[in-house]
Design a protein around this motif. Structure first.
Motif, PDB file in Angstrom:
ATOM      1  N   PRO A   1      -9.272 -13.151  -8.232  1.00  0.00           N
ATOM      2  CA  PRO A   1     -10.493 -12.726  -8.164  1.00  0.00           C
ATOM      3  C   PRO A   1     -10.055 -11.862  -6.514  1.00  0.00           C
ATOM      4  O   PRO A   1      -9.686 -12.077  -5.827  1.00  0.00           O
ATOM      5  N   GLU A   2     -11.394 -10.994  -6.717  1.00  0.00           N
ATOM      6  CA  GLU A   2     -10.923  -9.730  -5.283  1.00  0.00           C
ATOM      7  C   GLU A   2     -10.968 -10.610  -4.139  1.00  0.00           C
ATOM      8  O   GLU A   2     -12.077 -11.795  -4.091  1.00  0.00           O
ATOM      9  N   GLY A   3     -10.759 -10.482  -2.989  1.00  0.00           N
ATOM     10  CA  GLY A   3     -11.579 -11.191  -2.290  1.00  0.00           C
ATOM     11  C   GLY A   3      -9.836 -10.363  -0.448  1.00  0.00           C
ATOM     12  O   GLY A   3      -9.319  -9.412  -0.406  1.00  0.00           O
ATOM     13  N   PRO A   4     -10.306 -10.681   0.876  1.00  0.00           N
ATOM     14  CA  PRO A   4      -9.412 -10.355   1.495  1.00  0.00           C
ATOM     15  C   PRO A   4      -8.206 -10.547   1.217  1.00  0.00           C
ATOM     16  O   PRO A   4      -7.699 -11.547   0.610  1.00  0.00           O
ATOM     17  N   ALA A   5      -7.491  -9.062   1.825  1.00  0.00           N
ATOM     18  CA  ALA A   5      -6.241  -9.309   1.595  1.00  0.00           C
ATOM     19  C   ALA A   5      -5.550  -8.227   2.620  1.00  0.00           C
ATOM     20  O   ALA A   5      -5.935  -7.747   3.270  1.00  0.00           O
ATOM     21  N   VAL A   6      -4.238  -8.296   2.376  1.00  0.00           N
ATOM     22  CA  VAL A   6      -3.649  -7.100   3.867  1.00  0.00           C
ATOM     23  C   VAL A   6      -2.804  -6.520   2.520  1.00  0.00           C
ATOM     24  O   VAL A   6      -1.971  -6.667   1.572  1.00  0.00           O
ATOM     25  N   VAL A   7      -2.950  -5.156   2.693  1.00  0.00           N
ATOM     26  CA  VAL A   7      -1.738  -4.106   1.801  1.00  0.00           C
ATOM     27  C   VAL A   7      -0.584  -4.098   2.438  1.00  0.00           C
ATOM     28  O   VAL A   7      -0.167  -3.957   3.385  1.00  0.00           O
ATOM     29  N   ALA A   8       0.273  -4.752   1.341  1.00  0.00           N
ATOM     30  CA  ALA A   8       1.788  -4.407   1.616  1.00  0.00           C
ATOM     31  C   ALA A   8       2.688  -2.686   1.557  1.00  0.00           C
ATOM     32  O   ALA A   8       2.014  -2.432   1.273  1.00  0.00           O
ATOM     33  N   GLY A   9       3.514  -3.238   1.301  1.00  0.00           N
ATOM     34  CA  GLY A   9       4.266  -2.004   0.959  1.00  0.00           C
ATOM     35  C   GLY A   9       4.016  -1.653  -0.629  1.00  0.00           C
ATOM     36  O   GLY A   9       3.532  -2.399  -1.066  1.00  0.00           O
ATOM     37  N   ALA A  10       4.192  -0.389  -0.510  1.00  0.00           N
ATOM     38  CA  ALA A  10       3.679   0.556  -2.607  1.00  0.00           C
ATOM     39  C   ALA A  10       1.807  -0.225  -3.058  1.00  0.00           C
ATOM     40  O   ALA A  10       2.205  -0.322  -4.206  1.00  0.00           O
ATOM     41  N   GLY A  11       1.362  -0.141  -2.005  1.00  0.00           N
ATOM     42  CA  GLY A  11      -0.150  -0.390  -2.322  1.00  0.00           C
ATOM     43  C   GLY A  11      -0.131  -2.111  -3.399  1.00  0.00           C
ATOM     44  O   GLY A  11      -1.331  -2.580  -2.995  1.00  0.00           O
ATOM     45  N   LEU A  12       0.544  -2.658  -2.671  1.00  0.00           N
ATOM     46  CA  LEU A  12       0.903  -4.106  -3.118  1.00  0.00           C
ATOM     47  C   LEU A  12      -0.722  -5.004  -2.375  1.00  0.00           C
ATOM     48  O   LEU A  12      -0.659  -5.507  -1.241  1.00  0.00           O
TER      49      LEU A  12
END
Length: 347
Positions: free
Chosen positions: A188-199
């Motif tokens: 499910p979508e939710g708060p996240a941190v964008v790491a390398g390669a847009g992950l």
């Protein structure tokens, strides 16, 4: 559900920002989905790092066991929020002055958290507002618990294996394999941190890595383990441990995300239908194929009492036969896996 509850609650208890979280009822750890309102995604690691390593005010693990699982920061610190590490590291930089926390629990088990925030210049959360939020704890927890009984959608033809992610001491992602990326894409979508390669790394995954490090450092107890449901209704288990270098120093945290075993999910599903402990015992006997007489012998009950339990179980689960019951609780969630290993022929 979170969006609807927040819309109504905000009218009664005004707040400027909020986070609504699902938690694993066994470990109390944050799971998914998570709803964040008026907060940026960059503060998740700061919030949980403070909770696990430095905070000592209104900890969620303490509230989960408290007589009243609701508490305000300014009230708990005598209107001196600066006594809190969370205030300095997370709240003050975002213009927030008070936090009201609640653990959504039922049957002594936590199924979710709420964090309500008020900005500078606003009054502190008061006793009346605390009691109002307290009145919602059990109904909201019951609703969250019920979702485990929902049937999943069919699995795709190509299931993925265990996903592996490595995090450094600050919670930053170092690397991830392709299976991990596939599992994360189905969450499910939710708060996240964008790491390398847009992950996008979900906040709960990062929090699991931080939990493992806190346990390794002796700052926390328990297991860094959480069960999470995908958008299609299937279950994953996420568990983490902190690796050590060859010289004994703590190294990166390894997080494994993989399909959950049936034994890990059945307790959640049974709990979702609000079966009593005795009804759960009868259900397990039915799953083993035991007739009424044998169940009565094993549980030291009369056959008439066993039949009463079975009737009650059928009503709660919404089935009319033993076969349906076993299918609903033990087979329905994993039948597609068995189907892929079955070759069907027709003469």
């Amino acid at each position: 559900m979170f969006a609807e509850a927040s819309r109504h609650l905000r009218r009664l208890v005004p707040y400027d920002a909020a986070v609504w979280r699902v938690t694993d009822p066994e470990t109390g750890m944050m799971a998914a989905p998570i709803r964040a309102e008026n907060l940026d995604e960059h503060g998740c690691a700061v919030y949980w790092e403070t909770e696990l390593f430095t905070e000592n005010v209104n900890l969620f693990r303490d509230l989960a066991r408290a007589a009243v699982p609701v508490a305000g920061l300014r009230e708990a610190t005598g209107d001196l929020p600066a006594r809190s590490g969370l205030y300095h590291s997370f709240m003050k930089p975002r213009g927030l002055q008070d936090e009201l926390r609640a653990v959504l629990r039922v049957g002594g088990r936590p199924h979710g958290h709420i964090s309500l925030f008020r900005a500078h210049g606003r009054p502190a959360f008061g006793p009346v507002e605390n009691r109002l939020v307290e009145s919602l704890v059990t109904p909201l927890a019951r609703k969250l618990r019920s979702f485990a009984g929902m049937s999943p959608q069919p699995l795709p033809d190509s299931p993925h294996g265990p996903g592996l992610l490595l995090f450094d001491a600050s919670g930053a992602l170092l690397s991830a394999n392709d299976d991990a990326r596939a599992h994360l894409a189905d969450l499910p979508e939710g708060p996240a941190v964008v790491a390398g390669a847009g992950l996008r790394v979900p906040a709960w995954v990062q929090a699991t890595a931080l939990k493992a490090r806190a346990v390794s450092q002796g700052r926390d107890r328990g297991h860094a383990r959480v069960r999470v449901r995908t958008r299609r209704g299937h279950w994953l288990v996420c568990h983490a441990s902190c690796l050590r270098e060859s010289d004994g120093r703590l190294g990166p945290s390894a997080v494994v995300v993989e399909p959950a075993k049936t034994s890990e999910i059945v307790p959640l599903v049974v709990d979702a239908f609000e079966l009593t402990e005795r009804e759960a015992e009868v259900t397990r006997c039915i799953a083993r194929g035991l007739p009424t007489g044998r169940i009565a012998e094993q549980l030291h009950l009369s056959p008439h009492t066993v039949r009463d339990y079975i009737k009650s179980i059928f009503e709660k689960v919404g089935v009319s036969s033993r076969g349906e019951l076993v299918g609903r609780l033990f087979t329905e969630y994993y039948a597609p896996l068995a189907e892929r290993g079955t070759l069907r022929t027709h003469d």
